[in-house]
Design an enzyme around this catalytic site. Structure first.
Site, PDB file in Angstrom:
ATOM      1  N   GLY A  16      30.343   4.602  33.154  1.00 25.97           N
ATOM      2  CA  GLY A  16      30.816   4.617  34.540  1.00 25.97           C
ATOM      3  C   GLY A  16      30.104   3.537  35.351  1.00 25.97           C
ATOM      4  N   GLY A  18      31.196   0.645  36.200  1.00 25.08           N
ATOM      5  CA  GLY A  18      32.085  -0.270  36.929  1.00 25.08           C
ATOM      6  C   GLY A  18      32.249   0.071  38.393  1.00 25.08           C
ATOM      7  N   GLY A  20      30.910   2.698  42.019  1.00 28.15           N
ATOM      8  CA  GLY A  20      30.018   3.654  42.687  1.00 28.15           C
ATOM      9  C   GLY A  20      28.542   3.488  42.365  1.00 28.15           C
ATOM     10  N   LEU A  21      27.904   4.622  42.132  1.00 34.95           N
ATOM     11  CA  LEU A  21      26.457   4.629  41.900  1.00 34.95           C
ATOM     12  C   LEU A  21      26.106   3.949  40.578  1.00 34.95           C
ATOM     13  N   ARG A  68      35.054  10.671  26.405  1.00 39.94           N
ATOM     14  CA  ARG A  68      35.508  11.872  25.696  1.00 39.94           C
ATOM     15  C   ARG A  68      35.893  11.555  24.256  1.00 39.94           C
ATOM     16  N   TYR A 147      22.967  21.005  42.119  1.00 37.53           N
ATOM     17  CA  TYR A 147      23.610  22.283  41.770  1.00 37.53           C
ATOM     18  C   TYR A 147      23.626  22.522  40.258  1.00 37.53           C
ATOM     19  N   ARG A 199      37.367  12.887  46.068  1.00 39.84           N
ATOM     20  CA  ARG A 199      37.643  14.101  45.296  1.00 39.84           C
ATOM     21  C   ARG A 199      36.983  15.349  45.853  1.00 39.84           C
TER      22      ARG A 199
HETATM   23  C1  HXC Z   1      42.566  21.539  40.645  1.00 33.49           C
HETATM   24  C2  HXC Z   1      42.896  19.706  39.270  1.00 33.49           C
HETATM   25  C3  HXC Z   1      42.526  18.827  40.322  1.00 33.49           C
HETATM   26  C4  HXC Z   1      42.171  19.412  41.573  1.00 33.49           C
HETATM   27  C5  HXC Z   1      43.019  17.647  38.583  1.00 33.49           C
HETATM   28  N1  HXC Z   1      43.204  18.925  38.231  1.00 33.49           N
HETATM   29  N2  HXC Z   1      42.614  17.556  39.858  1.00 33.49           N
HETATM   30  N3  HXC Z   1      42.914  21.042  39.424  1.00 33.49           N
HETATM   31  N4  HXC Z   1      42.203  20.757  41.695  1.00 33.49           N
HETATM   32  N5  HXC Z   1      41.805  18.660  42.609  1.00 33.49           N
HETATM   33  C6  HXC Z   1      43.676  19.430  36.946  1.00 33.49           C
HETATM   34  C7  HXC Z   1      45.044  18.895  36.580  1.00 33.49           C
HETATM   35  O1  HXC Z   1      46.062  19.645  37.189  1.00 33.49           O
HETATM   36  C8  HXC Z   1      45.038  19.045  35.058  1.00 33.49           C
HETATM   37  O2  HXC Z   1      45.280  20.379  34.669  1.00 33.49           O
HETATM   38  C9  HXC Z   1      43.603  18.747  34.689  1.00 33.49           C
HETATM   39  O3  HXC Z   1      42.831  18.951  35.891  1.00 33.49           O
HETATM   40  C10 HXC Z   1      43.408  17.324  34.210  1.00 33.49           C
HETATM   41  O4  HXC Z   1      43.883  16.453  35.206  1.00 33.49           O
HETATM   42  P1  HXC Z   1      44.287  14.943  34.898  1.00 33.49           P
HETATM   43  O5  HXC Z   1      44.619  14.303  36.178  1.00 33.49           O
HETATM   44  O6  HXC Z   1      45.322  14.926  33.812  1.00 33.49           O
HETATM   45  O7  HXC Z   1      42.941  14.406  34.240  1.00 33.49           O
HETATM   46  P2  HXC Z   1      42.378  12.925  34.086  1.00 33.49           P
HETATM   47  O8  HXC Z   1      43.457  11.897  34.340  1.00 33.49           O
HETATM   48  O9  HXC Z   1      41.655  12.900  32.806  1.00 33.49           O
HETATM   49  O10 HXC Z   1      41.345  12.776  35.326  1.00 33.49           O
HETATM   50  C11 HXC Z   1      40.131  13.480  35.357  1.00 33.49           C
HETATM   51  C12 HXC Z   1      39.791  13.960  36.767  1.00 33.49           C
HETATM   52  C13 HXC Z   1      39.826  12.808  37.796  1.00 33.49           C
HETATM   53  C14 HXC Z   1      38.390  14.614  36.675  1.00 33.49           C
HETATM   54  C15 HXC Z   1      40.802  15.022  37.190  1.00 33.49           C
HETATM   55  O11 HXC Z   1      39.461  13.280  39.078  1.00 33.49           O
HETATM   56  C16 HXC Z   1      38.944  11.661  37.401  1.00 33.49           C
HETATM   57  O12 HXC Z   1      39.357  10.787  36.635  1.00 33.49           O
HETATM   58  N6  HXC Z   1      37.685  11.617  37.905  1.00 33.49           N
HETATM   59  C17 HXC Z   1      36.694  10.590  37.541  1.00 33.49           C
HETATM   60  C18 HXC Z   1      35.776  10.176  38.657  1.00 33.49           C
HETATM   61  C19 HXC Z   1      35.209  11.266  39.491  1.00 33.49           C
HETATM   62  O13 HXC Z   1      35.626  12.451  39.443  1.00 33.49           O
HETATM   63  N7  HXC Z   1      34.224  10.871  40.321  1.00 33.49           N
HETATM   64  C20 HXC Z   1      33.534  11.797  41.214  1.00 33.49           C
HETATM   65  C21 HXC Z   1      32.211  12.226  40.659  1.00 33.49           C
HETATM   66  S1  HXC Z   1      31.363  12.889  42.001  1.00 33.49           S
HETATM   67  P3  HXC Z   1      46.743  20.850  34.102  1.00 33.49           P
HETATM   68  O14 HXC Z   1      46.568  22.288  33.777  1.00 33.49           O
HETATM   69  O15 HXC Z   1      47.705  20.602  35.225  1.00 33.49           O
HETATM   70  O16 HXC Z   1      47.019  20.000  32.890  1.00 33.49           O
HETATM   71  C22 HXC Z   1      30.307  14.033  41.508  1.00 33.49           C
HETATM   72  C23 HXC Z   1      29.396  14.433  42.648  1.00 33.49           C
HETATM   73  C24 HXC Z   1      28.567  15.624  42.379  1.00 33.49           C
HETATM   74  O17 HXC Z   1      30.264  14.455  40.397  1.00 33.49           O
HETATM   75  C25 HXC Z   1      27.621  16.045  43.476  1.00 33.49           C
HETATM   76  C26 HXC Z   1      27.936  15.799  44.902  1.00 33.49           C
HETATM   77  C27 HXC Z   1      26.846  16.159  45.839  1.00 33.49           C
HETATM   78  P1  NAP Z   2      32.505   7.379  40.710  1.00 39.52           P
HETATM   79  O1  NAP Z   2      32.458   6.042  41.337  1.00 39.52           O
HETATM   80  O2  NAP Z   2      33.812   8.090  40.643  1.00 39.52           O
HETATM   81  O3  NAP Z   2      31.866   7.262  39.265  1.00 39.52           O
HETATM   82  C1  NAP Z   2      32.350   7.871  38.112  1.00 39.52           C
HETATM   83  C2  NAP Z   2      32.453   6.814  37.039  1.00 39.52           C
HETATM   84  O4  NAP Z   2      32.680   7.444  35.788  1.00 39.52           O
HETATM   85  C3  NAP Z   2      33.598   5.836  37.271  1.00 39.52           C
HETATM   86  O5  NAP Z   2      33.141   4.520  37.061  1.00 39.52           O
HETATM   87  C4  NAP Z   2      34.616   6.211  36.206  1.00 39.52           C
HETATM   88  O6  NAP Z   2      35.336   5.060  35.772  1.00 39.52           O
HETATM   89  C5  NAP Z   2      33.718   6.769  35.116  1.00 39.52           C
HETATM   90  N1  NAP Z   2      34.413   7.742  34.278  1.00 39.52           N
HETATM   91  C6  NAP Z   2      35.034   8.881  34.685  1.00 39.52           C
HETATM   92  N2  NAP Z   2      35.583   9.486  33.636  1.00 39.52           N
HETATM   93  C7  NAP Z   2      35.303   8.745  32.553  1.00 39.52           C
HETATM   94  C8  NAP Z   2      35.606   8.856  31.188  1.00 39.52           C
HETATM   95  N3  NAP Z   2      36.326   9.877  30.722  1.00 39.52           N
HETATM   96  N4  NAP Z   2      35.165   7.889  30.335  1.00 39.52           N
HETATM   97  C9  NAP Z   2      34.437   6.846  30.794  1.00 39.52           C
HETATM   98  N5  NAP Z   2      34.119   6.701  32.081  1.00 39.52           N
HETATM   99  C10 NAP Z   2      34.556   7.622  32.953  1.00 39.52           C
HETATM  100  O7  NAP Z   2      31.506   8.400  41.463  1.00 39.52           O
HETATM  101  P2  NAP Z   2      29.941   8.311  41.795  1.00 39.52           P
HETATM  102  O8  NAP Z   2      29.763   9.040  43.065  1.00 39.52           O
HETATM  103  O9  NAP Z   2      29.455   6.925  41.681  1.00 39.52           O
HETATM  104  O10 NAP Z   2      29.317   9.216  40.641  1.00 39.52           O
HETATM  105  C11 NAP Z   2      28.410   8.677  39.678  1.00 39.52           C
HETATM  106  C12 NAP Z   2      27.523   9.784  39.129  1.00 39.52           C
HETATM  107  O11 NAP Z   2      26.700  10.316  40.172  1.00 39.52           O
HETATM  108  C13 NAP Z   2      28.241  10.983  38.544  1.00 39.52           C
HETATM  109  O12 NAP Z   2      27.535  11.466  37.426  1.00 39.52           O
HETATM  110  C14 NAP Z   2      28.186  12.003  39.652  1.00 39.52           C
HETATM  111  O13 NAP Z   2      28.310  13.309  39.182  1.00 39.52           O
HETATM  112  C15 NAP Z   2      26.802  11.709  40.168  1.00 39.52           C
HETATM  113  N6  NAP Z   2      26.516  12.204  41.516  1.00 39.52           N
HETATM  114  C16 NAP Z   2      27.130  11.631  42.566  1.00 39.52           C
HETATM  115  C17 NAP Z   2      26.795  12.072  43.836  1.00 39.52           C
HETATM  116  C18 NAP Z   2      27.421  11.478  45.059  1.00 39.52           C
HETATM  117  O14 NAP Z   2      27.194  12.017  46.153  1.00 39.52           O
HETATM  118  N7  NAP Z   2      28.155  10.384  44.954  1.00 39.52           N
HETATM  119  C19 NAP Z   2      25.866  13.110  44.002  1.00 39.52           C
HETATM  120  C20 NAP Z   2      25.260  13.661  42.881  1.00 39.52           C
HETATM  121  C21 NAP Z   2      25.588  13.188  41.620  1.00 39.52           C
HETATM  122  P3  NAP Z   2      36.865   5.157  35.280  1.00 39.52           P
HETATM  123  O15 NAP Z   2      37.583   6.009  36.260  1.00 39.52           O
HETATM  124  O16 NAP Z   2      37.314   3.739  35.231  1.00 39.52           O
HETATM  125  O17 NAP Z   2      36.794   5.766  33.918  1.00 39.52           O
END
Ligand code: HXC
Ligand code: NAP
Length: 282
Positions: A16, A18, A20-21, A68, A147, A199
């Site tokens: 990841g 490319g 954000g963090l 994955r 958390y 998200r």
């Molecule tokens: C409920 C959801 C949903 C939502 C997706 N799904 N979004 N369900 N609420 N908001 C469900 C879908 O309906 C589907 O289920 C299943 O999840 C898979 O969804 P896909 O879109 O097909 O998955 P995919 O394309 O692989 O995308 C994965 C993803 C997406 C997690 C859903 O958001 C993503 O690519 N995220 C990557 C980056 C990311 O999340 N960054 C934030 C990290 S921040 P069904 O049953 O319909 O098939 C973080 C911060 C932590 O971690 C701490 C903060 C303080």
């Molecule tokens: P982000 O920009 O969405 O970063 C997530 C990265 O993971 C993206 O570059 C994404 O790239 C990559 N990724 C997601 N699914 C993947 C997969 N299946 N295979 C390979 N790469 C994948 O969000 P962020 O806020 O910078 O988060 C970075 C980390 O910090 C995460 O572990 C998050 O849980 C943690 N964190 C964030 C916060 C916050 O406040 N931002 C707080 C606590 C912890 P692609 O979509 O191109 O795959």
């Protein structure tokens, strides 16, 4: 804060990397002399980031792929070794997350987050870990969040997966210490990024952001350079004896949530003074 050559000669894989963090920490590692390998699913994002890094004089390799998929992780590992000779550091940063009432989650919604966060971390750690065992040296850092140990409503799959990553970190710190591989984690509080905010902030609830800030004793979110510095320190040999630790960087947020009298912040100064005056009079 650091010597310019702090990470000279190291090769670090950042999942990841490319956006954000992950992007911020990668850039900082590169500026401090490391060779950088960044992965993620979106090839264009990685290439855009790599262009920026190259202009800064950073040696960077992009490995598009999905954490994955074990075959993608194995390919990334062999490409990194072909280009740079070895892998010294792994930053497990890739994650997936969204906000949802738990009763509305489908089985696949729960699974997708576990697969990215916990299985993805396992795929990278086990594959690159075997190379580190051969080299008798390695450093694995994983990004969790607070958390991971408090739990959190509305992000149950993420909380369960991050707790698993933390348990893996502590377990392998003990098991693989004998191979001179150390394992640590960073637990950030909120740091604004497009990926997380898009998200985790429900549309129309922008006020929620102020509420989040107010919960933090320092009344502000984290700044990227603060996380970059911590990650660089933990990636460097300067922290060589730190193993099995999780370092929180949240401005005191989670403790404020747990502490009994945090709400007393709301008592105005005038009331404290009146109470003190009454006490003295008595
Ligand atoms: C409920 C959801 C949903 C939502 C997706 N799904 N979004 N369900 N609420 N908001 C469900 C879908 O309906 C589907 O289920 C299943 O999840 C898979 O969804 P896909 O879109 O097909 O998955 P995919 O394309 O692989 O995308 C994965 C993803 C997406 C997690 C859903 O958001 C993503 O690519 N995220 C990557 C980056 C990311 O999340 N960054 C934030 C990290 S921040 P069904 O049953 O319909 O098939 C973080 C911060 C932590 O971690 C701490 C903060 C303080
Ligand atoms: P982000 O920009 O969405 O970063 C997530 C990265 O993971 C993206 O570059 C994404 O790239 C990559 N990724 C997601 N699914 C993947 C997969 N299946 N295979 C390979 N790469 C994948 O969000 P962020 O806020 O910078 O988060 C970075 C980390 O910090 C995460 O572990 C998050 O849980 C943690 N964190 C964030 C916060 C916050 O406040 N931002 C707080 C606590 C912890 P692609 O979509 O191109 O795959």
């Amino acid at each position: 804060m650091f010597e310019k050559n702090l990470l000279n000669g190291q090769t670090i894989v950042i999942t990841g990397g490319g956006t954000g963090l992950g992007k911020s920490m990668s850039r900082r590692f590169g500026e401090l002399g490391a060779n950088i390998v960044i992965s993620g699913r979106r090839k264009e994002k990685l290439e855009e980031t790599a262009d920026e890094f190259s202009k800064l004089g950073i040696n960077v390799l992009t490995c598009p792929g999905d954490v994955r998929k074990l075959e993608d992780v194995e390919l990334m590992t062999s490409q990194a070794i072909d280009k740079f000779g070895k892998i010294d550091g792994l930053l497990n940063n890739a994650a997936g997350n969204f906000i949802s009432p738990t009763e509305m989650l489908s089985p696949n919604a729960f699974k997708v987050v576990i697969d990215i966060v916990l299985m993805g971390t396992w795929n990278c750690t086990s594959t690159i870990g075997k190379e580190m065992i051969k080299n008798k040296k390695g450093n694995v850092l994983s990004i969790v969040t607070t958390y991971a140990w408090t739990g959190s409503p509305y992000v149950v799959p993420s909380a369960a997966a991050k707790a698993g990553v933390l348990a893996m970190t502590r377990s392998l710190a003990v098991e693989w210490g004998k191979y001179n591989i150390r394992f640590n984690a960073i637990a950030p509080g909120p740091f604004p990024t497009k990926g997380a905010w898009s998200r985790l902030m429900p549309p129309g609830f922008e006020d929620f952001e102020d509420g989040m800030k107010n919960k933090i004793p320092m009344k502000r979110f984290g700044e990227r350079h603060e996380l970059e510095n911590l990650a660089s320190y933990l990636m460097s040999d300067g922290s060589a004896y730190i193993n099995g630790e999780v370092v929180t960087i949240d401005g005191g947020e989670w403790l404020a949530g747990a502490a009994e009298f945090s709400e007393m912040d709301k008592i105005p100064d005038s009331l404290w003074k009146a109470m003190a005056a009454r006490r003295k009079k008595k």
